[in-house]
Scaffold this motif. Structure first.
Motif, PDB file in Angstrom:
ATOM      1  N   ILE A 140      -4.211 -24.828 -38.871  1.00  0.00           N
ATOM      2  CA  ILE A 140      -4.040 -23.779 -39.999  1.00  0.00           C
ATOM      3  C   ILE A 140      -3.677 -24.459 -41.478  1.00  0.00           C
ATOM      4  O   ILE A 140      -3.260 -25.093 -41.412  1.00  0.00           O
ATOM      5  N   ASP A 141      -4.557 -23.054 -41.869  1.00  0.00           N
ATOM      6  CA  ASP A 141      -4.544 -23.743 -44.176  1.00  0.00           C
ATOM      7  C   ASP A 141      -4.144 -22.326 -44.549  1.00  0.00           C
ATOM      8  O   ASP A 141      -3.975 -21.290 -43.981  1.00  0.00           O
ATOM      9  N   GLY A 142      -3.639 -22.248 -45.830  1.00  0.00           N
ATOM     10  CA  GLY A 142      -3.245 -21.528 -46.568  1.00  0.00           C
ATOM     11  C   GLY A 142      -2.642 -22.161 -47.724  1.00  0.00           C
ATOM     12  O   GLY A 142      -2.592 -23.178 -47.863  1.00  0.00           O
ATOM     13  N   PRO A 143      -2.299 -21.332 -48.563  1.00  0.00           N
ATOM     14  CA  PRO A 143      -1.814 -21.388 -50.316  1.00  0.00           C
ATOM     15  C   PRO A 143      -0.504 -22.090 -50.088  1.00  0.00           C
ATOM     16  O   PRO A 143       0.562 -22.106 -48.778  1.00  0.00           O
ATOM     17  N   ALA A 144      -0.225 -22.832 -50.444  1.00  0.00           N
ATOM     18  CA  ALA A 144       1.156 -23.107 -50.883  1.00  0.00           C
ATOM     19  C   ALA A 144       2.435 -22.101 -50.750  1.00  0.00           C
ATOM     20  O   ALA A 144       2.387 -21.022 -51.504  1.00  0.00           O
ATOM     21  N   GLY A 145       3.228 -21.964 -50.092  1.00  0.00           N
ATOM     22  CA  GLY A 145       4.643 -21.587 -49.590  1.00  0.00           C
ATOM     23  C   GLY A 145       4.085 -19.820 -48.964  1.00  0.00           C
ATOM     24  O   GLY A 145       4.904 -19.380 -48.774  1.00  0.00           O
ATOM     25  N   ALA A 146       2.896 -20.144 -47.962  1.00  0.00           N
ATOM     26  CA  ALA A 146       2.770 -19.326 -47.594  1.00  0.00           C
ATOM     27  C   ALA A 146       3.282 -19.186 -45.639  1.00  0.00           C
ATOM     28  O   ALA A 146       3.330 -18.613 -45.268  1.00  0.00           O
ATOM     29  N   GLY A 147       4.588 -20.438 -45.612  1.00  0.00           N
ATOM     30  CA  GLY A 147       5.162 -20.568 -44.693  1.00  0.00           C
ATOM     31  C   GLY A 147       4.263 -21.824 -43.911  1.00  0.00           C
ATOM     32  O   GLY A 147       4.962 -21.424 -42.476  1.00  0.00           O
ATOM     33  N   LYS A 148       3.665 -22.253 -43.602  1.00  0.00           N
ATOM     34  CA  LYS A 148       2.379 -22.803 -42.532  1.00  0.00           C
ATOM     35  C   LYS A 148       2.996 -23.369 -42.429  1.00  0.00           C
ATOM     36  O   LYS A 148       2.940 -23.655 -40.529  1.00  0.00           O
ATOM     37  N   SER A 149       3.862 -24.938 -42.596  1.00  0.00           N
ATOM     38  CA  SER A 149       4.928 -25.031 -41.762  1.00  0.00           C
ATOM     39  C   SER A 149       5.783 -25.410 -41.184  1.00  0.00           C
ATOM     40  O   SER A 149       6.218 -25.492 -40.336  1.00  0.00           O
ATOM     41  N   THR A 150       6.683 -23.983 -41.275  1.00  0.00           N
ATOM     42  CA  THR A 150       7.707 -23.498 -40.874  1.00  0.00           C
ATOM     43  C   THR A 150       7.174 -23.061 -38.875  1.00  0.00           C
ATOM     44  O   THR A 150       7.525 -23.624 -38.497  1.00  0.00           O
ATOM     45  N   ILE A 151       5.706 -21.982 -39.902  1.00  0.00           N
ATOM     46  CA  ILE A 151       4.944 -21.694 -38.685  1.00  0.00           C
ATOM     47  C   ILE A 151       4.992 -22.459 -37.854  1.00  0.00           C
ATOM     48  O   ILE A 151       4.458 -22.711 -36.373  1.00  0.00           O
ATOM     49  N   ALA A 152       3.886 -23.659 -38.215  1.00  0.00           N
ATOM     50  CA  ALA A 152       3.474 -24.197 -37.225  1.00  0.00           C
ATOM     51  C   ALA A 152       4.475 -25.733 -36.636  1.00  0.00           C
ATOM     52  O   ALA A 152       4.141 -25.852 -35.666  1.00  0.00           O
ATOM     53  N   LYS A 153       5.329 -25.851 -36.742  1.00  0.00           N
ATOM     54  CA  LYS A 153       6.331 -26.412 -36.044  1.00  0.00           C
ATOM     55  C   LYS A 153       6.840 -25.846 -34.988  1.00  0.00           C
ATOM     56  O   LYS A 153       6.642 -26.297 -34.275  1.00  0.00           O
ATOM     57  N   ARG A 154       7.051 -24.230 -35.113  1.00  0.00           N
ATOM     58  CA  ARG A 154       6.938 -23.119 -33.996  1.00  0.00           C
ATOM     59  C   ARG A 154       6.611 -23.146 -33.181  1.00  0.00           C
ATOM     60  O   ARG A 154       6.632 -23.212 -32.154  1.00  0.00           O
ATOM     61  N   VAL A 181      -3.219 -30.844 -31.019  1.00  0.00           N
ATOM     62  CA  VAL A 181      -1.650 -30.758 -32.125  1.00  0.00           C
ATOM     63  C   VAL A 181      -2.320 -29.398 -33.023  1.00  0.00           C
ATOM     64  O   VAL A 181      -3.179 -28.976 -32.625  1.00  0.00           O
ATOM     65  N   VAL A 182      -1.506 -29.249 -33.494  1.00  0.00           N
ATOM     66  CA  VAL A 182      -1.205 -27.704 -34.461  1.00  0.00           C
ATOM     67  C   VAL A 182      -1.348 -28.603 -36.063  1.00  0.00           C
ATOM     68  O   VAL A 182       0.033 -29.288 -36.446  1.00  0.00           O
ATOM     69  N   MET A 183      -2.063 -28.665 -36.648  1.00  0.00           N
ATOM     70  CA  MET A 183      -2.106 -29.377 -37.945  1.00  0.00           C
ATOM     71  C   MET A 183      -2.037 -28.326 -39.193  1.00  0.00           C
ATOM     72  O   MET A 183      -3.404 -27.423 -38.860  1.00  0.00           O
ATOM     73  N   ASP A 184      -1.898 -28.669 -40.162  1.00  0.00           N
ATOM     74  CA  ASP A 184      -1.782 -27.649 -41.461  1.00  0.00           C
ATOM     75  C   ASP A 184      -2.102 -28.891 -42.334  1.00  0.00           C
ATOM     76  O   ASP A 184      -1.833 -29.622 -42.444  1.00  0.00           O
ATOM     77  N   GLY A 185      -2.778 -27.528 -43.707  1.00  0.00           N
ATOM     78  CA  GLY A 185      -3.227 -28.011 -44.403  1.00  0.00           C
ATOM     79  C   GLY A 185      -4.239 -27.046 -45.622  1.00  0.00           C
ATOM     80  O   GLY A 185      -3.764 -25.815 -45.757  1.00  0.00           O
ATOM     81  N   ARG A 186      -5.439 -27.714 -45.985  1.00  0.00           N
ATOM     82  CA  ARG A 186      -5.575 -26.432 -47.123  1.00  0.00           C
ATOM     83  C   ARG A 186      -7.271 -26.113 -46.995  1.00  0.00           C
ATOM     84  O   ARG A 186      -7.576 -25.793 -47.166  1.00  0.00           O
ATOM     85  N   ASP A 187      -7.670 -27.591 -46.137  1.00  0.00           N
ATOM     86  CA  ASP A 187      -9.501 -27.941 -45.388  1.00  0.00           C
ATOM     87  C   ASP A 187      -9.459 -27.993 -43.922  1.00  0.00           C
ATOM     88  O   ASP A 187     -10.428 -28.656 -43.479  1.00  0.00           O
ATOM     89  N   ILE A 188      -8.294 -28.299 -42.826  1.00  0.00           N
ATOM     90  CA  ILE A 188      -8.242 -27.963 -41.809  1.00  0.00           C
ATOM     91  C   ILE A 188      -9.082 -27.341 -41.202  1.00  0.00           C
ATOM     92  O   ILE A 188     -10.109 -28.419 -40.127  1.00  0.00           O
TER      93      ILE A 188
END
Ligand code: DC
Length: 218
Positions: free
Chosen positions: A5-19, A121-128
């Motif tokens: 899961i990639d995307g810009p800051a504040g898009a909710g990646k971590s909340t969503i990736a955790k769920r 894994v569900v890995m979040d970042g910018r270049d995954i």
């Protein structure tokens, strides 16, 4: 199976990736936390984040490790658990400034790939999806308008009782987007085979469901 899961800051990646990871029984890997951990080292040791040589030369003294305690990711900086110290704006800005250096990225690349080799894994970042796990089974590019991301951040800070200015928050988001998207090495961009999801007008449940549906299609 790995999900990027990639995307810009504040898009909710971590909340969503955790769920998503909880629903699937996968391990959530937050790669931003690794860049933040290194950034904390630079700040503590007064290393100038704009000095590529100083940053690169210091890297041999930095070790970043990941542990999982009750399913939660902990980050260790030279053996010290710094998980609760890396969420400040100062650390985030230092992470954004120093993550453009090839030596910094190279240091984290193997750690990230290794985690994905060992576990689902569900890995979040910018270049995954583009660089770290080009063969991830499912790739998501999660974004939202600057307006929507700014509003979420503003409300989050207000709820914590932190004084803040909406226009300034939006400006910070735009600056961070620009830096993350325009660096030379592994800039933030949508992988060709990533599913584009704009969450501006969606709530957390809707985004989670859209991603789970996408995974189930695979
Ligand atoms: O997601 P975050 O805000 O915790 O990330 C902090 C910074 O780290 C972000 O501005 C850019 C960098 N980063 C990166 O370059 N590559 C990643 N895979 C994750 C984060």
């Amino acid at each position: 199976m790995n999900i990027a899961i990639d995307g810009p800051a504040g898009a909710g990646k971590s909340t969503i990736a955790k769920r998503v990871s909880k629903k699937l029984g996968y391990v959530y890997v937050d790669t931003g936390a690794m860049y933040r951990t290194m950034a904390l080292y630079f700040l503590r040791n007064q290393i100038d984040g704009s000095d590529e040589k100083a940053v690169s030369d210091s890297l041999d003294a930095v070790s970043v490790e990941i542990r999982y305690v009750d399913g939660e990711q902990k980050v260790l900086l030279n053996g010290e658990d710094v998980t609760s110290l890396i969420r400040t704006e100062e650390v985030g800005n230092m992470a954004s400034a120093t993550s453009k250096y090839p030596a910094v990225r190279a240091k984290l690349l193997e750690l990230q790939r290794d985690l994905a080799r060992k576990m689902d894994v569900v890995m979040d970042g910018r270049d995954i999806g583009t660089t770290i796990l080009p063969d991830a089974e499912v790739k998501i590019y999660l974004t939202a308008s600057v307006e929507a991301r700014g509003k979420r951040r503003f409300e989050e800070l207000q709820a914590k009782g932190v004084a803040c200015d909406f226009e300034q928050i939006k400006k910070d988001i735009e600056d961070r987007d620009y830096r993350d998207m325009h660096r030379e090495v592994s800039p933030l961009k949508q992988a060709e085979d990533a599913y584009y999801l704009d969450s501006s007008d969606m709530n957390i449940e809707e985004v989670t469901e859209a991603i789970i549906n996408r995974i189930n299609e695979r």
